[in-house]
Motif scaffolding. Structure first.
Motif, mmCIF file in Angstrom:
data_model
loop_
_atom_site.group_PDB
_atom_site.id
_atom_site.type_symbol
_atom_site.label_atom_id
_atom_site.label_comp_id
_atom_site.label_asym_id
_atom_site.label_seq_id
_atom_site.Cartn_x
_atom_site.Cartn_y
_atom_site.Cartn_z
ATOM 1 N N ASP A 178 6.706 51.658 3.287
ATOM 2 C CA ASP A 178 5.340 51.337 2.846
ATOM 3 C C ASP A 178 5.379 49.997 2.135
ATOM 4 O O ASP A 178 5.973 49.893 1.055
ATOM 5 N N HIS A 189 -0.109 49.691 -0.696
ATOM 6 C CA HIS A 189 -1.389 50.389 -0.584
ATOM 7 C C HIS A 189 -2.380 49.765 -1.571
ATOM 8 O O HIS A 189 -3.326 50.407 -1.986
ATOM 9 N N GLN A 190 -2.134 48.511 -1.960
ATOM 10 C CA GLN A 190 -2.926 47.927 -3.033
ATOM 11 C C GLN A 190 -3.852 46.799 -2.569
ATOM 12 O O GLN A 190 -4.412 46.085 -3.396
ATOM 13 N N VAL A 191 -4.018 46.632 -1.268
ATOM 14 C CA VAL A 191 -5.015 45.655 -0.806
ATOM 15 C C VAL A 191 -6.406 46.197 -1.156
ATOM 16 O O VAL A 191 -6.704 47.358 -0.876
ATOM 17 N N PRO A 192 -7.254 45.383 -1.790
ATOM 18 C CA PRO A 192 -8.586 45.892 -2.145
ATOM 19 C C PRO A 192 -9.361 46.334 -0.894
ATOM 20 O O PRO A 192 -9.216 45.727 0.171
#
Lengths: 244, 244, 244
Positions: free
Chosen positions: B3, B6-9
């Motif tokens: 991974d 998972h932190q893309v806005p």
């Protein structure tokens, strides 16, 4: 490869050090790579430490030392060789701002695949490693000055004192401890076993999962509710407000 | 399976494209699955691209192309077959709003387990793929109009210019560059090697870990401090404010 | 070991239960460990449930039951033995505030490595397990009272109703549904297939990736735009505002 966390706030060496120190001892022997590195690209050293059966890799800014101590103390240390600096693919040279990619991760991978610590750089005197400043902890007659050493994502505030220091100011389970907060306000904290022993949104003092005193708010955030941040000094007295 | 983030806005195709373009070339050959997909369920195409020795799977909205170019250019492309659409377990049909689960991940798994690209869908002319709009970059006499192309979680602002463009406006290491910001205010940025070469909370311009100019604030967020966001245009001149 | 998410807000049992219930059925048979546990250290039970071919481990506070039902119903349940409580390394006893580390993860590991459920604790009557309160769902003449059961990170608001309930109030694809919001305001939601069938920043009602009605805003957050939060009751009527 296990990712422990990517949620340490940018540049927060203290929080990184605290998370690493409580996590590393619970894991099997490993190479622990930790990068919270506001001084990247300056002359701060890049180091690897041996502690217990583990190795710790990261910047020499205080981030690694508490974990090394929690793992049993520093057995050896090296200043990572600049020859380990790998430029990213497609670039002619390593960057000045991303040692995580260009130095620390390659060094950790080397060590994890069997390279001896002594071959990763020049020996360093453990006494010369940067350490985070000592925390405030002062005990007086029934009073304790203590510092917030860590705020977790729940807003729980860990303190720079030991469980025995609560005894020393006369607090035992069920006691009411009055806290003088940095903004001058006072809060009553009941010394309880766990969050839900307090009423909803009520503050408490308890022994956290590391066995040390911490301040919480049941179903809430002590940091937000009591306006506490890491580094704040709190004065604790074992007495309800009315007794003052 | 790694991974990456998972932190893309939500919906931020530009940020997803930027993260993918700097990450994919540093990884071994792989199937890269990327889903930032505000057009899910519409007639935007679902595609897989071959680039270098890797494959990229995701929506045809500009997300994949910069990474494909960073991997060496697009060698082939297919429009993913609707026959790859798998309903989730317990449902009769695929959803209209979660192609990540129902189409892209199954397609990436197929490709990762050896299915040939040509069998995953119909060929697509690479020239027909959606590309993100060109960024502003205009060079005048000692002045450069450039656009903020990416803001990372530290608040560092990457610019749509190359290192050589700093030369072109006469800036070298140590120069003071004045930036005209979108709100009309002016900021002095020293051209430095790394964050900590600036004073605490001081702004700087530097070459980031991709080798391109970016604006930062040492121990702070340039985005917050200078009110910058992705897409903003900044005008740079190599001169301190007093020289204007 | 797969990490599904570390982004459930602190103490939000409902959100944890919703994520687990939509995720677990899409995964192969597994031991699912879930910890959202505001009652840690109190007499709330620690349990493991058998459902389908999977096991679920966590606190008995409603977190696990929706997933167990989505997996085919509870086949068995045990109250985890306190003998499974492992003190962290270096401590004399388990903590009162971190059963995730001291009880649930060790129990999940035991079960994942083949220990029979019956050996992990005493049997529990599934009927005695804590369940989250029923959600509001009331159907009248062309009107539906429904509750927001989940808000995801995009701000999409899942509702406590089935697709068939939209039929029952007379709504079909393309219909305009008027929503009476908790703050007394009214919003027109078009019943559409997917986000981008609405104009930018326009609200819609759609069947989400679980097949159930939800409210969204195209390229925006319905939660923020319509001031909706989990637990809010919304009144839906199949008619544009002008028809009222």
């Amino acid at each position: 490869v296990l990712d422990i966390t990517h949620q340490v706030p940018p540049g927060d060496i203290r929080r990184g050090a605290a998370v690493l120190a409580v996590t590393a001892p619970q894991l099997p022997p490993a190479v622990h790579l930790a990068v919270v590195d506001p001084g990247v690209g300056t002359r701060r050293r890049a180091v690897a430490l041996a502690a217990g059966e583990s190795l710790l890799v990261g910047p020499d800014n205080g981030l690694l030392v508490p974990a090394a101590e929690a793992l049993g103390g520093i057995r050896g240390a090296v200043h990572l060789s600049t020859q380990l600096h790998s430029p990213p693919i497609g670039a002619a040279s390593a960057s000045a701002t991303f040692d995580g990619r260009d130095l620390f991760a390659p060094a950790a991978a080397l060590l994890a695949t069997g390279t001896a610590l002594a071959r990763a750089g020049q020996p360093v005197d453990p006494g010369s490693l940067v350490r985070l400043p000592e925390r405030v902890l002062r005990l007086g007659d029934g009073v304790c000055w203590t510092e917030v050493v860590d705020v977790d994502r729940f807003g729980n505030c860990a303190l720079s004192m030991a469980a025995a220091d609560l005894d020393r100011i006369g607090a035992s389970r069920g006691s009411v401890v009055t806290a003088e907060l940095p903004d001058g306000s006072l809060a009553e904290l009941t010394f309880l076993r766990t969050f839900a022993d307090a009423g909803q949104q009520e503050p408490l003092i308890y022994l956290d999962s590391t066995g040390r005193p911490a301040i919480a708010v049941n179903c809430g955030s002590a940091a937000r509710r009591l306006h506490l941040a890491e580094g704040d000094v709190v004065v604790l007295r074992c007495a309800p407000l009315a007794a003052r």
